[in-house]
Design a protein around this motif. Structure first.
Motif, short mmCIF file in Angstrom:
data_model
loop_
_atom_site.label_atom_id
_atom_site.label_comp_id
_atom_site.label_asym_id
_atom_site.label_seq_id
_atom_site.Cartn_x
_atom_site.Cartn_y
_atom_site.Cartn_z
N MET A 182 55.98 50.42 56.29
CA MET A 182 55.19 49.51 57.09
C MET A 182 55.16 47.92 56.32
SD MET A 182 51.49 50.96 58.42
CE MET A 182 51.05 52.50 59.33
N GLU A 183 55.03 47.19 57.19
CA GLU A 183 54.74 45.68 56.31
C GLU A 183 53.47 45.52 55.69
OE1 GLU A 183 54.55 40.89 57.58
OE2 GLU A 183 53.91 42.44 59.37
N ASP A 184 53.42 45.08 54.50
CA ASP A 184 52.29 45.10 53.87
C ASP A 184 51.11 44.31 54.71
OD1 ASP A 184 50.09 43.81 51.67
OD2 ASP A 184 51.37 45.16 50.39
N ALA A 185 49.87 44.84 54.74
CA ALA A 185 48.84 44.24 55.55
C ALA A 185 48.54 42.93 55.12
CB ALA A 185 47.66 45.34 55.64
N ARG A 186 48.69 42.68 53.75
CA ARG A 186 48.46 41.20 53.49
C ARG A 186 49.38 40.13 53.86
NH1 ARG A 186 47.91 43.39 47.16
NH2 ARG A 186 49.69 44.42 48.19
N ASP A 187 50.52 40.90 53.93
CA ASP A 187 51.62 39.70 54.30
C ASP A 187 51.19 39.45 55.81
OD1 ASP A 187 52.58 39.63 51.88
OD2 ASP A 187 54.18 41.13 52.23
N ALA A 188 51.20 40.48 56.75
CA ALA A 188 50.93 40.25 57.96
C ALA A 188 49.71 39.49 58.13
CB ALA A 188 50.73 41.47 58.85
N GLU A 189 48.53 39.51 57.68
CA GLU A 189 47.32 38.91 57.63
C GLU A 189 47.66 37.17 57.28
OE1 GLU A 189 43.89 37.53 58.84
OE2 GLU A 189 44.68 39.46 59.18
N LEU A 190 48.52 37.18 56.14
CA LEU A 190 48.92 35.96 55.87
C LEU A 190 49.70 35.02 57.02
CD1 LEU A 190 49.33 33.47 53.98
CD2 LEU A 190 51.52 34.64 53.12
N ALA A 191 50.56 35.72 57.68
CA ALA A 191 51.28 34.97 58.95
C ALA A 191 50.37 34.72 60.18
CB ALA A 191 52.33 36.15 59.42
N ARG A 192 49.09 35.77 60.02
CA ARG A 192 48.16 35.09 61.36
C ARG A 192 47.39 33.89 60.86
NH1 ARG A 192 48.71 40.57 62.49
NH2 ARG A 192 47.41 41.28 60.80
N ALA A 193 47.11 33.89 59.51
CA ALA A 193 46.33 32.82 58.93
C ALA A 193 47.04 31.51 59.22
CB ALA A 193 45.92 33.13 57.47
N VAL A 194 48.38 31.61 58.77
CA VAL A 194 49.23 30.27 58.64
C VAL A 194 49.38 29.75 60.23
CG1 VAL A 194 51.40 29.43 58.43
CG2 VAL A 194 50.20 30.91 56.68
N ARG A 195 49.40 30.77 61.26
CA ARG A 195 49.60 30.59 62.84
C ARG A 195 48.41 29.79 63.02
NH1 ARG A 195 51.16 36.48 64.60
NH2 ARG A 195 53.21 36.61 64.10
N ALA A 196 47.21 30.16 62.55
CA ALA A 196 45.83 29.54 63.04
C ALA A 196 45.54 28.25 62.24
CB ALA A 196 44.98 30.56 62.65
N ARG A 197 46.16 27.82 61.52
CA ARG A 197 46.08 26.41 60.69
C ARG A 197 46.05 25.37 61.79
NH1 ARG A 197 47.58 25.46 54.71
NH2 ARG A 197 46.38 26.90 53.81
N THR A 198 45.32 24.44 61.58
CA THR A 198 45.20 23.30 62.65
C THR A 198 46.43 22.52 62.40
OG1 THR A 198 42.60 23.13 62.41
CG2 THR A 198 43.89 21.22 63.29
N GLY A 199 47.04 22.13 61.53
CA GLY A 199 48.20 21.37 61.33
C GLY A 199 49.31 22.32 61.60
N VAL A 200 49.40 23.59 61.52
CA VAL A 200 50.60 24.37 62.05
C VAL A 200 50.52 24.17 63.34
CG1 VAL A 200 51.53 26.72 61.90
CG2 VAL A 200 50.63 25.74 59.92
N VAL A 201 49.34 24.65 63.92
CA VAL A 201 49.52 24.75 65.59
C VAL A 201 49.76 23.33 66.09
CG1 VAL A 201 47.75 24.77 67.26
CG2 VAL A 201 47.44 26.29 65.80
N ALA A 202 49.37 22.40 65.83
CA ALA A 202 49.74 20.76 65.83
C ALA A 202 51.28 20.68 65.91
CB ALA A 202 49.04 19.63 65.23
N ARG A 203 51.81 21.24 64.73
CA ARG A 203 53.37 20.89 64.59
C ARG A 203 54.12 21.86 65.45
NH1 ARG A 203 57.74 18.08 63.44
NH2 ARG A 203 59.18 18.97 62.03
N LEU A 204 53.49 23.20 65.55
CA LEU A 204 54.42 24.12 66.31
C LEU A 204 54.36 23.39 67.93
CD1 LEU A 204 52.98 27.58 65.28
CD2 LEU A 204 55.23 26.59 65.03
N ARG A 205 53.18 23.02 68.37
CA ARG A 205 53.24 22.35 69.68
C ARG A 205 54.14 21.29 69.85
NH1 ARG A 205 46.72 22.54 70.54
NH2 ARG A 205 46.52 24.84 71.04
N GLU A 206 54.24 20.20 68.84
CA GLU A 206 54.91 19.22 68.72
C GLU A 206 56.56 19.56 68.81
OE1 GLU A 206 56.63 15.74 65.52
OE2 GLU A 206 55.15 17.14 65.02
N LEU A 207 56.94 20.65 68.04
CA LEU A 207 58.36 21.20 67.98
C LEU A 207 58.56 21.84 69.49
CD1 LEU A 207 58.59 22.80 64.51
CD2 LEU A 207 59.86 20.60 65.50
N ALA A 208 57.60 22.44 70.06
CA ALA A 208 57.87 23.17 71.27
C ALA A 208 58.05 22.11 72.46
CB ALA A 208 56.72 24.01 71.64
#
Length: 231
Positions: A182-208
């Protein structure tokens, strides 16, 4: 020297050697050994050499579970200085072919796009180690991933989108044990934490909304991720 059957199977064997761009040098594409039957995978090795033969970047990875090498080529991609390696795979005995795009980022080769035969982007299966296409993502902090996403380096942006839009492991249920495959649970949690960042969400919406086609597709996958629970 004549190689034995075992050596032909196991030793890295150059399958393609491509001249690489106006700066000179080569990209060496090797298939270290055969998959050993179905189900399995194809192991690949990429090496970027400069004009004098010095190593600039390496990648050693598999094409992913039940995906087998059909062909590979170099292709120029706008905004990425070094030619990109395009690997075409298909499942043994049928199944829709797939293309995997690998770009040089610093001294690595990383997956910057995964697509079906029709060209539509799809998510990479990070949740299962041997199911993942390409190398494990680099060990980076949340700040580093966000910086990649907002970078002017297109390869870094696309690499981050592939990771954020991939299928990561959902939190384990009470009593479940972390398994080696399995993927290390800490790596999976890091991906979710990065997705939830305000700046990341804004950038993803801009790119989309207004990015290039690959960025739009990658951002949309990251905004609506499909993570996986291991039962």
């Amino acid at each position: 020297m004549t190689l034995t059957d075992f050596e032909v199977e196991v030793l890295p064997t150059p399958r393609y050697v491509w001249p690489s761009g106006p700066s000179g040098g080569w990209v060496v594409f090797e298939r270290p050994y055969t998959s050993g039957g179905h189900p399995g995978s194809t192991e690949l090795r990429l090496t970027r050499l400069d004009a004098r033969g010095g190593v600039q970047a390496r990648g050693w990875f598999t094409t992913g579970w039940r995906r087998y090498l059909e062909s590979a080529r170099l292709e120029t991609v706008a905004g990425i200085p070094d030619p990109v390696v395009v690997v075409r795979t298909a499942e043994d005995g049928g199944g829709e072919p797939e293309r995997q795009w690998y770009a040089k980022v610093d001294d690595r080769y990383d997956l910057v796009r995964l697509e079906q035969e029709d060209g539509a982007a799809v998510g990479n299966g990070y949740w299962l180690n041997h199911g993942r296409c390409g190398p494990p993502p680099p060990h980076q902090s949340a700040d580093d991933w966000e910086a990649d996403l907002t970078s002017t380096d297109r390869a870094r942006v696309l690499r981050a989108l592939v990771w954020l839009g991939g299928h990561h492991l959902l939190p384990l249920q009470p009593g479940q044990q972390q398994r080696n495959d399995m993927e290390d649970a800490r790596d999976a949690e890091l991906a979710r934490a990065v997705r939830a960042r305000t700046g990341v969400v804004a950038r993803l919406r801009e790119l989309a909304a207004s990015g290039e086609a690959w960025e739009r597709e990658g951002a949309r996958l990251a905004l609506s991720p499909k993570d996986v629970r291991w039962f």
